[in-house]
Design a protein around this motif. Structure first.
Motif, PDB file in Angstrom:
ATOM      1  N   LEU A 147     -15.734   0.816   7.299  1.00 35.76           N
ATOM      2  CA  LEU A 147     -16.942   1.306   6.656  1.00 35.76           C
ATOM      3  C   LEU A 147     -16.757   1.213   5.145  1.00 35.76           C
ATOM      4  O   LEU A 147     -15.761   1.695   4.604  1.00 35.76           O
ATOM      5  CB  LEU A 147     -17.217   2.755   7.071  1.00 35.76           C
ATOM      6  N   LYS A 148     -17.720   0.589   4.470  1.00 31.37           N
ATOM      7  CA  LYS A 148     -17.671   0.416   3.022  1.00 31.37           C
ATOM      8  C   LYS A 148     -18.746   1.265   2.360  1.00 31.37           C
ATOM      9  O   LYS A 148     -19.854   1.405   2.889  1.00 31.37           O
ATOM     10  CB  LYS A 148     -17.881  -1.060   2.656  1.00 31.37           C
ATOM     11  N   LYS A 153     -26.036  -7.806   3.681  1.00 34.39           N
ATOM     12  CA  LYS A 153     -25.138  -8.937   3.430  1.00 34.39           C
ATOM     13  C   LYS A 153     -24.877  -9.143   1.943  1.00 34.39           C
ATOM     14  O   LYS A 153     -23.729  -9.363   1.515  1.00 34.39           O
ATOM     15  CB  LYS A 153     -25.722 -10.211   4.036  1.00 34.39           C
ATOM     16  N   ALA A 154     -25.924  -9.064   1.125  1.00 36.05           N
ATOM     17  CA  ALA A 154     -25.764  -9.261  -0.315  1.00 36.05           C
ATOM     18  C   ALA A 154     -24.911  -8.156  -0.925  1.00 36.05           C
ATOM     19  O   ALA A 154     -24.076  -8.411  -1.808  1.00 36.05           O
ATOM     20  CB  ALA A 154     -27.135  -9.319  -0.992  1.00 36.05           C
ATOM     21  N   GLU A 155     -25.099  -6.921  -0.448  1.00 39.07           N
ATOM     22  CA  GLU A 155     -24.318  -5.804  -0.968  1.00 39.07           C
ATOM     23  C   GLU A 155     -22.861  -5.896  -0.514  1.00 39.07           C
ATOM     24  O   GLU A 155     -21.949  -5.545  -1.273  1.00 39.07           O
ATOM     25  CB  GLU A 155     -24.937  -4.483  -0.524  1.00 39.07           C
ATOM     26  N   VAL A 156     -22.639  -6.349   0.718  1.00 42.59           N
ATOM     27  CA  VAL A 156     -21.268  -6.544   1.196  1.00 42.59           C
ATOM     28  C   VAL A 156     -20.549  -7.575   0.330  1.00 42.59           C
ATOM     29  O   VAL A 156     -19.387  -7.392  -0.068  1.00 42.59           O
ATOM     30  CB  VAL A 156     -21.257  -6.994   2.678  1.00 42.59           C
ATOM     31  N   THR A 157     -21.244  -8.656  -0.002  1.00 46.80           N
ATOM     32  CA  THR A 157     -20.666  -9.690  -0.860  1.00 46.80           C
ATOM     33  C   THR A 157     -20.312  -9.126  -2.228  1.00 46.80           C
ATOM     34  O   THR A 157     -19.234  -9.405  -2.769  1.00 46.80           O
ATOM     35  CB  THR A 157     -21.647 -10.867  -1.020  1.00 46.80           C
ATOM     36  N   LEU A 158     -21.210  -8.307  -2.796  1.00 47.53           N
ATOM     37  CA  LEU A 158     -20.960  -7.701  -4.102  1.00 47.53           C
ATOM     38  C   LEU A 158     -19.806  -6.707  -4.025  1.00 47.53           C
ATOM     39  O   LEU A 158     -18.950  -6.655  -4.922  1.00 47.53           O
ATOM     40  CB  LEU A 158     -22.223  -7.008  -4.615  1.00 47.53           C
ATOM     41  N   TRP A 159     -19.764  -5.901  -2.962  1.00 48.79           N
ATOM     42  CA  TRP A 159     -18.664  -4.940  -2.784  1.00 48.79           C
ATOM     43  C   TRP A 159     -17.329  -5.680  -2.745  1.00 48.79           C
ATOM     44  O   TRP A 159     -16.377  -5.293  -3.421  1.00 48.79           O
ATOM     45  CB  TRP A 159     -18.879  -4.161  -1.480  1.00 48.79           C
ATOM     46  N   VAL A 211      -8.291   8.633  13.918  1.00 54.54           N
ATOM     47  CA  VAL A 211      -7.708   8.699  12.575  1.00 54.54           C
ATOM     48  C   VAL A 211      -8.136   7.454  11.814  1.00 54.54           C
ATOM     49  O   VAL A 211      -7.979   6.334  12.307  1.00 54.54           O
ATOM     50  CB  VAL A 211      -6.170   8.765  12.627  1.00 54.54           C
ATOM     51  N   ILE A 212      -8.698   7.629  10.620  1.00 55.79           N
ATOM     52  CA  ILE A 212      -9.110   6.489   9.808  1.00 55.79           C
ATOM     53  C   ILE A 212      -8.383   6.521   8.475  1.00 55.79           C
ATOM     54  O   ILE A 212      -7.916   7.568   8.021  1.00 55.79           O
ATOM     55  CB  ILE A 212     -10.639   6.456   9.594  1.00 55.79           C
ATOM     56  N   ASN A 213      -8.272   5.358   7.864  1.00 54.12           N
ATOM     57  CA  ASN A 213      -7.478   5.197   6.659  1.00 54.12           C
ATOM     58  C   ASN A 213      -8.353   4.813   5.468  1.00 54.12           C
ATOM     59  O   ASN A 213      -9.157   3.892   5.549  1.00 54.12           O
ATOM     60  CB  ASN A 213      -6.406   4.118   6.890  1.00 54.12           C
ATOM     61  N   ASN A 214      -8.189   5.537   4.366  1.00 54.22           N
ATOM     62  CA  ASN A 214      -8.877   5.180   3.121  1.00 54.22           C
ATOM     63  C   ASN A 214      -7.996   4.175   2.373  1.00 54.22           C
ATOM     64  O   ASN A 214      -7.153   4.548   1.574  1.00 54.22           O
ATOM     65  CB  ASN A 214      -9.103   6.429   2.278  1.00 54.22           C
ATOM     66  N   ASN A 215      -8.180   2.894   2.660  1.00 50.14           N
ATOM     67  CA  ASN A 215      -7.265   1.904   2.096  1.00 50.14           C
ATOM     68  C   ASN A 215      -7.766   1.196   0.848  1.00 50.14           C
ATOM     69  O   ASN A 215      -7.065   0.342   0.304  1.00 50.14           O
ATOM     70  CB  ASN A 215      -6.845   0.865   3.153  1.00 50.14           C
ATOM     71  N   LEU A 261     -20.761   2.988  -9.499  1.00 48.98           N
ATOM     72  CA  LEU A 261     -19.619   3.486 -10.265  1.00 48.98           C
ATOM     73  C   LEU A 261     -18.278   3.112  -9.639  1.00 48.98           C
ATOM     74  O   LEU A 261     -17.238   3.172 -10.303  1.00 48.98           O
ATOM     75  CB  LEU A 261     -19.691   5.007 -10.392  1.00 48.98           C
ATOM     76  N   GLY A 262     -18.299   2.743  -8.359  1.00 50.68           N
ATOM     77  CA  GLY A 262     -17.043   2.426  -7.693  1.00 50.68           C
ATOM     78  C   GLY A 262     -17.259   2.088  -6.229  1.00 50.68           C
ATOM     79  O   GLY A 262     -18.394   1.988  -5.759  1.00 50.68           O
ATOM     80  N   CYS A 263     -16.159   1.921  -5.520  1.00 43.58           N
ATOM     81  CA  CYS A 263     -16.186   1.482  -4.129  1.00 43.58           C
ATOM     82  C   CYS A 263     -15.164   2.255  -3.294  1.00 43.58           C
ATOM     83  O   CYS A 263     -14.093   2.615  -3.790  1.00 43.58           O
ATOM     84  CB  CYS A 263     -15.861  -0.005  -4.029  1.00 43.58           C
ATOM     85  N   LEU A 264     -15.491   2.455  -2.037  1.00 43.42           N
ATOM     86  CA  LEU A 264     -14.586   3.074  -1.073  1.00 43.42           C
ATOM     87  C   LEU A 264     -14.559   2.233   0.195  1.00 43.42           C
ATOM     88  O   LEU A 264     -15.588   1.668   0.594  1.00 43.42           O
ATOM     89  CB  LEU A 264     -15.059   4.486  -0.713  1.00 43.42           C
ATOM     90  N   LEU A 265     -13.399   2.174   0.823  1.00 39.85           N
ATOM     91  CA  LEU A 265     -13.272   1.502   2.109  1.00 39.85           C
ATOM     92  C   LEU A 265     -12.452   2.366   3.054  1.00 39.85           C
ATOM     93  O   LEU A 265     -11.386   2.869   2.689  1.00 39.85           O
ATOM     94  CB  LEU A 265     -12.575   0.144   1.952  1.00 39.85           C
TER      95      LEU A 265
END
Length: 263
Positions: free
Chosen positions: A149-150, A123-129, A196-200, A163-167
Motif C-alpha cells: 500500500l502506497k 496509474k499516473a499517481e503510482v508512476t509519480l510516487w 504483520v506489515i512493514n513500513n519499508n 510532502l512525502g511518501c509512505l510504503l
C-alpha cells in the motif's frame, strides 16, 4: 517411485492435509511438462489457495514448491526440472520535471493546514510516487513483493501539495526480535505473519522543513491503515514494523530536513 503421503505438512504458512498433498502428487504426475510457475498456478486453482480478494497465492505456492524440492530426496514428490529463463530486469524509473526538488518550505505544521494521507492507486499517481521515491530516497525505489500500500503525505494550505511518501508491504519471514516480542512460535508465525506489515519506505521530501510533520504522518497512518488495507487486500493487519539504518539515522523522529529521508 513416489512414496505414499502419511502425514500433514506446513509450507509457506499453509497446512496441507494428507489428501491435499496426494492431490499435489497427482497434479505433478498429470502435468509433467508444466514449468514450476505454471504448476504453482494450477495447484492454487485446485486447492482454492487464494488471497482474501480471490487471487491465486502464486508466490506462496512457488515458495512451497521450492521447499518441496528438499522432499524429492525422500521420494514424496517428483517436481519438473527447472527451465532456464532469461533474468528479468526491473523497469528503470524515469525522472521527470514532476519530481524535481521544489523551493524550500520552512513553516510550522499548523501553517500547512490539514495533513492527510492519500492512498495511491491511480496509474499516473503510482508512476509519480515511484519517481519521487527513486529520486529522493537513499534506498531508491524497489518493487514491493506481495501485498502493498502506497501513500502520499498531503497538505491543503496554501494549496494542495505532496510532502512525502509512505510504503507498507509484506513483512519479512524471520525476525528473531519480533518473534520474541510477540511470543509466538513457528506455527503461529506461519499462520498469522500476513497480519504483520512493514513500513519499508518513509520519505519526507528534503525541501520540507516542518517540525513534527513525520510524527503527524505516522500518527495518521496507524489510525487509518487497517481500513485501507482491508479495502485493498481484504483483511486487517494488527502490527506494523519498521527498520532504521543506524549508520544513517538516529532512529528518533526529527523535524524538517533533519528527518529528510528517515527510512
Amino acid at each position: 517411485m513416489t512414496k505414499t503421503v502419511t502425514s500433514t505438512l506446513t509450507l509457506s504458512g499453509r497446512k496441507f492435509s494428507k489428501k491435499e498433498l496426494i492431490g499435489i502428487q497427482q497434479t505433478i504426475k498429470t502435468f509433467p511438462n508444466l514449468s514450476l510457475t505454471e504448476l504453482a498456478q494450477t495447484i492454487c486453482e485446485h486447492l482454492s489457495w487464494t488471497t482474501a480478494q480471490s487471487r491465486n497465492k502464486h508466490n506462496a505456492c512457488l515458495d512451497a514448491l521450492e521447499k518441496l524440492e528438499k522432499l524429492e530426496k525422500l521420494g514424496l514428490v517428483e517436481l519438473p526440472s527447472k527451465r532456464s529463463q532469461k533474468k528479468r530486469e526491473s523497469k528503470k524509473v524515469v525522472w521527470t520535471e514532476q519530481s524535481q526538488a521544489k523551493p524550500d518550505i520552512d513553516s510550522s505544521l499548523a501553517e500547512l493546514g490539514s495533513i492527510t494521507l492519500k492512498v495511491v492507486t491511480d496509474k499516473a499517481e503510482v508512476t509519480l510516487w515511484n519517481e519521487y521515491v527513486d529520486r529522493h530516497h537513499y534506498l531508491s525505489y524497489k518493487h514491493p513483493i506481495g501485498a502493498a500500500l502506497k501513500y502520499f503525505i498531503m497538505s491543503d494550505h496554501p494549496q494542495p501539495q505532496v510532502l512525502g511518501c509512505l510504503l507498507f508491504s509484506a513483512s519479512v519471514w524471520h525476525l528473531a526480535d519480533r518473534d520474541q516480542w510477540i511470543e509466538w512460535d513457528k506455527k503461529d508465525r506461519e499462520k498469522r505473519l500476513n497480519l504483520v506489515i512493514n513500513n519499508n519506505r518513509f520519505l519526507i521530501f528534503p525541501w520540507i522543513n516542518v517540525p513534527n510533520l513525520a510524527s503527524k504522518a505516522l500518527a495518521l497512518v496507524t489510525k487509518q491503515i487497517r481500513n485501507d488495507w482491508q479495502t485493498a487486500h481484504g483483511y486487517r493487519p494488527v502490527l506494523i514494523e519498521t527498520f532504521v539504518d543506524d549508520s544513517q539515522y538516529l532512529g528518533i523522529l526529527l523535524s524538517g530536513s533533519e528527518l529528510g529521508m528517515y527510512r
